[in-house]
Design a protein around this motif. Structure first.
Motif, mmCIF file in Angstrom:
data_model
loop_
_atom_site.group_PDB
_atom_site.id
_atom_site.type_symbol
_atom_site.label_atom_id
_atom_site.label_comp_id
_atom_site.label_asym_id
_atom_site.label_seq_id
_atom_site.Cartn_x
_atom_site.Cartn_y
_atom_site.Cartn_z
ATOM 1 N N PHE A 49 -9.210 5.877 45.639
ATOM 2 C CA PHE A 49 -8.976 4.659 44.857
ATOM 3 C C PHE A 49 -8.690 4.969 43.383
ATOM 4 O O PHE A 49 -8.900 4.133 42.521
ATOM 5 C CB PHE A 49 -10.183 3.714 44.973
ATOM 6 N N ARG A 50 -8.194 6.185 43.133
ATOM 7 C CA ARG A 50 -7.944 6.637 41.752
ATOM 8 C C ARG A 50 -7.081 5.649 40.967
ATOM 9 O O ARG A 50 -7.408 5.262 39.861
ATOM 10 C CB ARG A 50 -7.282 8.025 41.793
ATOM 11 N N GLY B 198 -8.299 -0.638 36.565
ATOM 12 C CA GLY B 198 -9.372 -1.604 36.360
ATOM 13 C C GLY B 198 -9.479 -2.646 37.466
ATOM 14 O O GLY B 198 -10.309 -3.549 37.389
ATOM 15 N N ALA B 199 -8.649 -2.515 38.516
ATOM 16 C CA ALA B 199 -8.700 -3.477 39.620
ATOM 17 C C ALA B 199 -10.003 -3.354 40.401
ATOM 18 O O ALA B 199 -10.562 -4.349 40.856
ATOM 19 C CB ALA B 199 -7.509 -3.279 40.553
ATOM 20 N N LEU B 200 -10.478 -2.110 40.554
ATOM 21 C CA LEU B 200 -11.721 -1.859 41.280
ATOM 22 C C LEU B 200 -12.625 -0.965 40.455
ATOM 23 O O LEU B 200 -12.161 -0.071 39.752
ATOM 24 C CB LEU B 200 -11.442 -1.187 42.629
ATOM 25 N N SER B 201 -13.924 -1.219 40.573
ATOM 26 C CA SER B 201 -14.924 -0.403 39.891
ATOM 27 C C SER B 201 -16.016 -0.088 40.909
ATOM 28 O O SER B 201 -16.501 -0.990 41.594
ATOM 29 C CB SER B 201 -15.498 -1.189 38.711
ATOM 30 N N PHE B 202 -16.386 1.193 41.014
ATOM 31 C CA PHE B 202 -17.376 1.607 42.003
ATOM 32 C C PHE B 202 -18.639 2.132 41.345
ATOM 33 O O PHE B 202 -18.580 2.839 40.346
ATOM 34 C CB PHE B 202 -16.802 2.727 42.894
ATOM 35 N N SER B 203 -19.772 1.791 41.946
ATOM 36 C CA SER B 203 -21.050 2.417 41.632
ATOM 37 C C SER B 203 -21.574 2.958 42.953
ATOM 38 O O SER B 203 -21.186 2.473 44.029
ATOM 39 C CB SER B 203 -22.034 1.406 41.045
ATOM 40 N N PHE B 204 -22.465 3.938 42.888
ATOM 41 C CA PHE B 204 -22.918 4.605 44.101
ATOM 42 C C PHE B 204 -24.434 4.690 44.124
ATOM 43 O O PHE B 204 -25.068 4.957 43.104
ATOM 44 C CB PHE B 204 -22.309 6.014 44.187
ATOM 45 N N MET C 133 -13.047 -5.773 40.286
ATOM 46 C CA MET C 133 -14.076 -6.110 41.230
ATOM 47 C C MET C 133 -15.063 -4.950 41.312
ATOM 48 O O MET C 133 -14.661 -3.813 41.503
ATOM 49 C CB MET C 133 -13.462 -6.389 42.619
ATOM 50 N N LYS C 134 -16.336 -5.258 41.144
ATOM 51 C CA LYS C 134 -17.404 -4.247 41.160
ATOM 52 C C LYS C 134 -17.907 -4.061 42.586
ATOM 53 O O LYS C 134 -18.302 -5.018 43.241
ATOM 54 C CB LYS C 134 -18.547 -4.712 40.254
ATOM 55 N N ILE C 135 -17.891 -2.812 43.068
ATOM 56 C CA ILE C 135 -18.293 -2.478 44.425
ATOM 57 C C ILE C 135 -19.412 -1.441 44.374
ATOM 58 O O ILE C 135 -19.300 -0.431 43.671
ATOM 59 C CB ILE C 135 -17.098 -1.912 45.222
ATOM 60 N N LEU C 136 -20.484 -1.707 45.120
ATOM 61 C CA LEU C 136 -21.578 -0.747 45.253
ATOM 62 C C LEU C 136 -21.441 -0.080 46.614
ATOM 63 O O LEU C 136 -21.451 -0.754 47.649
ATOM 64 C CB LEU C 136 -22.933 -1.456 45.145
ATOM 65 N N VAL C 137 -21.288 1.238 46.610
ATOM 66 C CA VAL C 137 -21.194 2.016 47.840
ATOM 67 C C VAL C 137 -22.553 2.666 48.073
ATOM 68 O O VAL C 137 -23.081 3.356 47.204
ATOM 69 C CB VAL C 137 -20.095 3.098 47.744
ATOM 70 N N PHE D 142 -27.304 -7.224 39.825
ATOM 71 C CA PHE D 142 -26.970 -8.100 40.947
ATOM 72 C C PHE D 142 -25.780 -9.005 40.660
ATOM 73 O O PHE D 142 -24.881 -9.132 41.480
ATOM 74 C CB PHE D 142 -28.190 -8.948 41.345
ATOM 75 N N SER D 143 -25.741 -9.618 39.497
ATOM 76 C CA SER D 143 -24.677 -10.580 39.198
ATOM 77 C C SER D 143 -23.312 -9.923 39.015
ATOM 78 O O SER D 143 -22.286 -10.587 39.095
ATOM 79 C CB SER D 143 -25.029 -11.394 37.953
ATOM 80 N N GLU D 144 -23.286 -8.605 38.801
ATOM 81 C CA GLU D 144 -22.014 -7.900 38.595
ATOM 82 C C GLU D 144 -21.351 -7.500 39.907
ATOM 83 O O GLU D 144 -20.132 -7.406 39.987
ATOM 84 C CB GLU D 144 -22.252 -6.612 37.791
ATOM 85 N N VAL D 145 -22.155 -7.208 40.936
ATOM 86 C CA VAL D 145 -21.646 -6.644 42.180
ATOM 87 C C VAL D 145 -21.025 -7.738 43.048
ATOM 88 O O VAL D 145 -21.654 -8.736 43.367
ATOM 89 C CB VAL D 145 -22.771 -5.913 42.952
ATOM 90 N N VAL D 146 -19.763 -7.536 43.407
ATOM 91 C CA VAL D 146 -19.037 -8.492 44.240
ATOM 92 C C VAL D 146 -19.119 -8.092 45.709
ATOM 93 O O VAL D 146 -19.168 -8.928 46.595
ATOM 94 C CB VAL D 146 -17.561 -8.572 43.787
#
Length: 127
Positions: free
Chosen positions: A20-21, A27-33, A1-5, A48-52
């Motif tokens: 969240f190491r 690969g359960a979570l992926s973060f962008s900042f 799941m892609k998360i934007l912080v 946009f389509s990637e971020v959940v």
């Protein structure tokens, strides 16, 4: 799941990567900042389509998290769009009301309870 912080405090990246190491490695979570509302809109323009899910601070210089949320809901009035959780140091009723009226799914208070957040994110990821 892609998360934007989205938070103007740059040390938030290190904090999330430490907390969240295991989930990042698996690969359960992926973060962008993004470190401002404006930077978040730029990122969303291309991804946009990637971020959940978007986790956004409310109080930031320039564009606030509530203004960011308003831009997202105005530009994408109908689903699919990312779920948005707002994060604030001020858990006041007015911020909560505004965030929910603008389409936020939840409002978290700082300091963030990372154990509860991890549980929530992993349950969303399995849904």
């Amino acid at each position: 799941m892609k998360i934007l912080v989205v938070d103007d405090e740059t040390d938030v990246r290190t904090l999330f990567e430490q907390r969240f190491r295991r989930e990042i490695r698996s690969g359960a979570l992926s973060f962008s900042f993004a470190y401002s509302g404006e930077a978040a809109l730029e990122y969303l323009h291309d991804h946009f389509s990637e971020v959940v899910l978007i986790l956004s601070d409310i109080n930031m210089p320039g564009m606030s998290g509530l203004e960011l949320l308003q831009h997202i809901t105005e530009e994408h009035p109908a689903p699919p769009r990312p779920m948005v959780m707002m994060i604030t140091a001020y858990g006041d009723d007015e911020s909560r009301r505004q965030a929910l009226e603008l389409g936020a799914s939840d409002l978290l208070t700082k300091p963030v309870d990372f154990a509860a957040l991890k549980e929530r994110l992993l349950s969303l990821n399995q849904a």
